[in-house]
Enzyme design. Sequence first.
Site, PDB file in Angstrom:
ATOM      1  N   PHE A   1      21.141  63.499  63.560  1.00 61.06           N
ATOM      2  CA  PHE A   1      21.456  64.001  62.166  1.00 61.06           C
ATOM      3  C   PHE A   1      20.204  63.674  61.238  1.00 61.06           C
ATOM      4  CE2 PHE A   1      22.415  59.515  61.649  1.00 61.06           C
ATOM      5  CZ  PHE A   1      22.071  59.364  60.121  1.00 61.06           C
TER       6      PHE A   1
ATOM      7  N   ARG B   1      25.783  61.753  66.334  1.00 66.54           N
ATOM      8  CA  ARG B   1      27.149  61.724  65.701  1.00 66.54           C
ATOM      9  C   ARG B   1      27.075  62.555  64.160  1.00 66.54           C
ATOM     10  NH1 ARG B   1      28.741  55.812  65.708  1.00 66.54           N
ATOM     11  NH2 ARG B   1      26.736  55.745  64.946  1.00 66.54           N
TER      12      ARG B   1
ATOM     13  N   LYS C   1      28.725  50.536  46.303  1.00 67.24           N
ATOM     14  CA  LYS C   1      28.629  51.402  47.627  1.00 67.24           C
ATOM     15  C   LYS C   1      28.678  52.560  47.680  1.00 67.24           C
ATOM     16  CE  LYS C   1      27.475  51.683  51.702  1.00 67.24           C
ATOM     17  NZ  LYS C   1      26.026  51.670  52.238  1.00 67.24           N
TER      18      LYS C   1
ATOM     19  N   ARG D   1      23.327  48.152  52.743  1.00 70.99           N
ATOM     20  CA  ARG D   1      22.668  49.505  52.269  1.00 70.99           C
ATOM     21  C   ARG D   1      21.689  49.844  53.081  1.00 70.99           C
ATOM     22  NH1 ARG D   1      21.479  46.919  46.321  1.00 70.99           N
ATOM     23  NH2 ARG D   1      23.320  47.935  45.533  1.00 70.99           N
ATOM     24  N   VAL D   2      21.684  49.492  54.246  1.00 72.99           N
ATOM     25  CA  VAL D   2      20.504  49.788  55.279  1.00 72.99           C
ATOM     26  C   VAL D   2      20.463  51.399  55.631  1.00 72.99           C
ATOM     27  CG1 VAL D   2      20.221  47.276  56.059  1.00 72.99           C
ATOM     28  CG2 VAL D   2      21.598  49.057  57.136  1.00 72.99           C
TER      29      VAL D   2
ATOM     30  N   CYS E   1      28.020  58.176  56.609  1.00 76.60           N
ATOM     31  CA  CYS E   1      27.902  57.536  55.269  1.00 76.60           C
ATOM     32  C   CYS E   1      28.030  58.471  54.291  1.00 76.60           C
ATOM     33  CB  CYS E   1      26.965  56.425  55.106  1.00 76.60           C
ATOM     34  SG  CYS E   1      26.521  55.448  56.487  1.00 76.60           S
TER      35      CYS E   1
ATOM     36  N   THR F   1      35.560  52.128  58.502  1.00 77.22           N
ATOM     37  CA  THR F   1      36.703  52.688  57.616  1.00 77.22           C
ATOM     38  C   THR F   1      36.385  54.093  57.766  1.00 77.22           C
ATOM     39  OG1 THR F   1      34.871  52.087  55.672  1.00 77.22           O
ATOM     40  CG2 THR F   1      36.805  50.865  56.092  1.00 77.22           C
TER      41      THR F   1
HETATM   42  N1  SAJ Z   1      19.059  64.739  54.110  1.00 76.04           N
HETATM   43  C1  SAJ Z   1      18.726  65.914  53.546  1.00 76.04           C
HETATM   44  N2  SAJ Z   1      17.801  65.817  52.683  1.00 76.04           N
HETATM   45  C2  SAJ Z   1      17.156  64.841  52.094  1.00 76.04           C
HETATM   46  C3  SAJ Z   1      17.695  63.313  52.302  1.00 76.04           C
HETATM   47  C4  SAJ Z   1      18.587  63.552  53.485  1.00 76.04           C
HETATM   48  O1  SAJ Z   1      19.070  66.930  54.125  1.00 76.04           O
HETATM   49  O2  SAJ Z   1      16.286  64.939  51.058  1.00 76.04           O
HETATM   50  C5  SAJ Z   1      20.017  64.533  55.308  1.00 76.04           C
HETATM   51  C6  SAJ Z   1      19.452  63.967  56.611  1.00 76.04           C
HETATM   52  O3  SAJ Z   1      18.860  64.739  57.283  1.00 76.04           O
HETATM   53  C7  SAJ Z   1      20.916  63.378  56.931  1.00 76.04           C
HETATM   54  C8  SAJ Z   1      21.802  62.922  55.945  1.00 76.04           C
HETATM   55  O4  SAJ Z   1      21.274  63.645  54.551  1.00 76.04           O
HETATM   56  O5  SAJ Z   1      21.626  64.336  57.730  1.00 76.04           O
HETATM   57  C9  SAJ Z   1      21.718  61.575  55.542  1.00 76.04           C
HETATM   58  O6  SAJ Z   1      20.539  60.771  55.698  1.00 76.04           O
HETATM   59  P1  SAJ Z   1      19.996  59.788  55.000  1.00 76.04           P
HETATM   60  O7  SAJ Z   1      18.687  59.245  55.324  1.00 76.04           O
HETATM   61  O8  SAJ Z   1      19.979  60.112  53.463  1.00 76.04           O
HETATM   62  O9  SAJ Z   1      20.959  58.608  54.730  1.00 76.04           O
HETATM   63  P2  SAJ Z   1      21.852  57.701  56.199  1.00 76.04           P
HETATM   64  O10 SAJ Z   1      22.922  58.563  56.371  1.00 76.04           O
HETATM   65  O11 SAJ Z   1      20.910  57.570  57.159  1.00 76.04           O
HETATM   66  O12 SAJ Z   1      21.838  56.135  55.080  1.00 76.04           O
HETATM   67  C10 SAJ Z   1      22.616  56.294  54.094  1.00 76.04           C
HETATM   68  C11 SAJ Z   1      21.801  55.491  52.967  1.00 76.04           C
HETATM   69  N3  SAJ Z   1      22.439  55.686  51.475  1.00 76.04           N
HETATM   70  C12 SAJ Z   1      21.454  55.962  50.576  1.00 76.04           C
HETATM   71  O13 SAJ Z   1      20.200  56.277  50.851  1.00 76.04           O
HETATM   72  C13 SAJ Z   1      21.928  55.925  49.397  1.00 76.04           C
HETATM   73  C14 SAJ Z   1      21.512  53.998  53.324  1.00 76.04           C
HETATM   74  O14 SAJ Z   1      20.665  53.217  52.580  1.00 76.04           O
HETATM   75  C15 SAJ Z   1      23.036  53.303  53.516  1.00 76.04           C
HETATM   76  O15 SAJ Z   1      22.963  52.160  53.923  1.00 76.04           O
HETATM   77  C16 SAJ Z   1      23.834  54.191  54.589  1.00 76.04           C
HETATM   78  O16 SAJ Z   1      23.898  55.877  54.236  1.00 76.04           O
HETATM   79  C17 SAJ Z   1      25.161  53.674  54.673  1.00 76.04           C
HETATM   80  O17 SAJ Z   1      25.155  53.094  55.705  1.00 76.04           O
HETATM   81  O18 SAJ Z   1      25.914  53.955  53.849  1.00 76.04           O
END
Ligand code: SAJ
Length: 432
Positions: free
Chosen positions: A325, A333, A215, A163-164, A269, A88
């Site tokens: 990322f 990506r 979500k 929410r993985v 996300c 989406t």
């Molecule tokens: N990041 C920071 N500082 C932090 C934490 C993360 O700069 O303290 C950055 C990361 O480097 C990255 C981005 O944020 O660029 C996102 O990373 P992430 O590990 O926070 O999250 P994602 O995108 O890998 O996964 C998220 C998760 N959502 C939450 O933690 C609320 C995951 O549980 C969801 O399932 C996923 O989005 C999704 O599919 O929606």
Amino acid sequence: MKSDVKPSVCVVGLGYIGLPTAAIFARAGCKVHGVDVSGHVVDTINRGEIHIEEVDLDGLVQGVVQRGMLRASTAVAAADVFIIAVPTPFDENHAPDISYVLAAGEAVAAALKIGDCVILESTSPVGTTEALRDLIAKLRPDLKCPGLTAETPDVSISYCPERVLPGKILEELTNNDRSIGGITPRCARKALAFYKLFVRGECVVTDSRSAEMTKLVENAYRDVNIAFANELSMVADAMDLDVWEVIRLANRHPRVNILTPGPGVGGHCIAVDPWFIVHGAPQQTPLIRTARGVNDGKIHHVIAQAEALIAANPQASVACLGLAFKANIDDFRESPARLVAVTLARKFGARIKVVEPYAAELPREFAGTQAELIDIDTALEEAGILIVLVDHDQFKAVPLAERASKLVYDTRGIWLDQPRPAVSAPGLRLAG
Ligand code: SAJ
């Protein structure tokens, strides 16, 4: 669904969520038919191989394909449970695009029979599950749809987001709690019975709109909190403070838990989902919108800081550490690190090297930049400037002795023992 016979499942969309989900259903004993628009994806899976990187997914898919529990094709097939896990995206105005969900819904509608259960897993703006129900009702007037009939509906329709965390998908698919939102309570109970087959976490039932919003809220919450950390890092740069020291100390307060600044927020996300809330309630979302702006702005702040450092030290060659990322994954990506590195490569040409242990070659947009992919050892031998963009374990493990003489711009705070360099260009601060 009879409790002793596992339902057959059709999973539409075999990407980062759909494929691991399909494989886990198959491991739990369900016959799974996977559907993807890409013939390449379908062929890869039917060979027992995978087209994405995810910890332990290769062995799992190989096993369930070999045992005949998972088959893929480009067409939807009859099943007891239909899972929709398609993208989406949003358009250039940040408006959510649910056309893939509706296209999947159209294909599913044609295959539905009485008693079937349809579950949407894609991150979706509030109301999408009802729109899916309305589409099915329109295409299949022979079926009584939930919420539109006073009688017992023929099919159930629910929303159940994943929410993985990428890199931990298989573990978190099984162990995380899940919200299960039915169009009606009966729909939610049907979906609950299905997820109970493989989810060890708690499954909490609600209505579809609340589950959709939940979500979006989870990812917006994280975005806002990362924005706070990123804003602090820019304040610290302006005030010549060490942001890592300030956060470390503030987090000793029992009710304070500031997240980690970085070069911006990447992935598919957290940088996307908050816009679905903003789009749904533009007048009520100044905080969520501003957080998006802060996190996107941090990328440009990092570029400006790095450019100033590189320009002030014209003899030094530069190694950008990381393109992913986030740490320890091969997903480039929507990566702020990649945007920073390619911007520097376009400006400074052959001075820029890139270290990315998860890449075999530089992404396409580096073509024509003269940037080169090197390994960390070469970077430590040859580069005078190190720009840390990703907190990969391989970078964290570099001891101080091997980098003490370098000019370091550490956007992730992985080397807190690094001596802070004297400011080497007017206005340049290297706190994060
Ligand atoms: N990041 C920071 N500082 C932090 C934490 C993360 O700069 O303290 C950055 C990361 O480097 C990255 C981005 O944020 O660029 C996102 O990373 P992430 O590990 O926070 O999250 P994602 O995108 O890998 O996964 C998220 C998760 N959502 C939450 O933690 C609320 C995951 O549980 C969801 O399932 C996923 O989005 C999704 O599919 O929606």
